[in-house]
Write a protein that holds these residues in place. Sequence first.
Motif, short mmCIF file in Angstrom:
data_model
loop_
_atom_site.label_atom_id
_atom_site.label_comp_id
_atom_site.label_asym_id
_atom_site.label_seq_id
_atom_site.Cartn_x
_atom_site.Cartn_y
_atom_site.Cartn_z
N GLN A 1 0.84 -1.20 0.00
CA GLN A 1 0.00 0.00 0.00
C GLN A 1 0.88 1.25 0.00
O GLN A 1 1.99 1.24 0.54
N ASN A 96 -1.59 12.81 -6.36
CA ASN A 96 -1.73 11.52 -7.04
C ASN A 96 -0.35 10.94 -7.32
O ASN A 96 0.59 11.68 -7.63
N GLU A 98 1.43 7.42 -9.38
CA GLU A 98 1.36 6.14 -10.10
C GLU A 98 2.52 5.30 -9.58
O GLU A 98 3.67 5.58 -9.90
N VAL A 100 4.30 1.48 -7.97
CA VAL A 100 4.40 0.03 -7.87
C VAL A 100 4.90 -0.29 -6.46
O VAL A 100 5.85 0.33 -5.99
N ASN A 104 3.49 -6.07 -5.31
CA ASN A 104 2.67 -6.24 -6.51
C ASN A 104 3.32 -5.49 -7.67
O ASN A 104 3.51 -4.29 -7.59
N ILE A 106 2.16 -4.62 -10.44
CA ILE A 106 1.23 -3.84 -11.26
C ILE A 106 1.18 -2.41 -10.72
O ILE A 106 1.06 -2.19 -9.52
N GLU A 107 1.25 -1.44 -11.63
CA GLU A 107 1.19 -0.04 -11.24
C GLU A 107 -0.24 0.38 -10.97
O GLU A 107 -1.15 0.09 -11.76
N TYR A 108 -0.46 1.07 -9.86
CA TYR A 108 -1.77 1.58 -9.50
C TYR A 108 -1.70 3.08 -9.25
O TYR A 108 -0.64 3.63 -8.97
N ASP A 109 -2.89 3.69 -9.35
CA ASP A 109 -3.05 5.10 -8.97
C ASP A 109 -3.37 5.18 -7.49
O ASP A 109 -4.27 4.49 -7.01
N TYR A 110 -2.67 6.05 -6.79
CA TYR A 110 -2.94 6.29 -5.38
C TYR A 110 -3.27 7.78 -5.19
O TYR A 110 -2.72 8.63 -5.91
#
Length: 121
Positions: A1, A96, A98, A100, A104, A106-110
């Motif tokens: 996270q 914001n 982007e 990793v 995980n 995979i790249e996510y938006d936080y």
Amino acid sequence: QVHLVESGGGLVQAGGSLRLSCVASGSIFSINAMGWYRQAPGKQRELVATITSGGSTNYGDSVKGRFTISRDNAKNTVYLQMNSLKPEDTAVYYCNAEAVTVHNPIEYDYWGQGTQVTVSS
């Protein structure tokens, strides 16, 4: 996270300046782009500025020439220097990233929780 915490918002008179900061923390492996978005009451969230890990920047049309985004990769921190503020800049500003994580690939938006910027006329 990944957790994003913004700071630096507040109340300022038109023509004044503010500097926002956003620090990313958590199980970060890498961060690609970081940026700022804003949302005024009754309006959709809009782009303010973004910056890649390499330093390439992109600005929303309404802030070009007045706002400057910068970044400290070593500190996982992004800044937004806001000059010549106008009442129409009043909004909640969201950070914001982007990213990793180490868990995980995979790249996510936080997103951060947001910081209020109010510009009085």
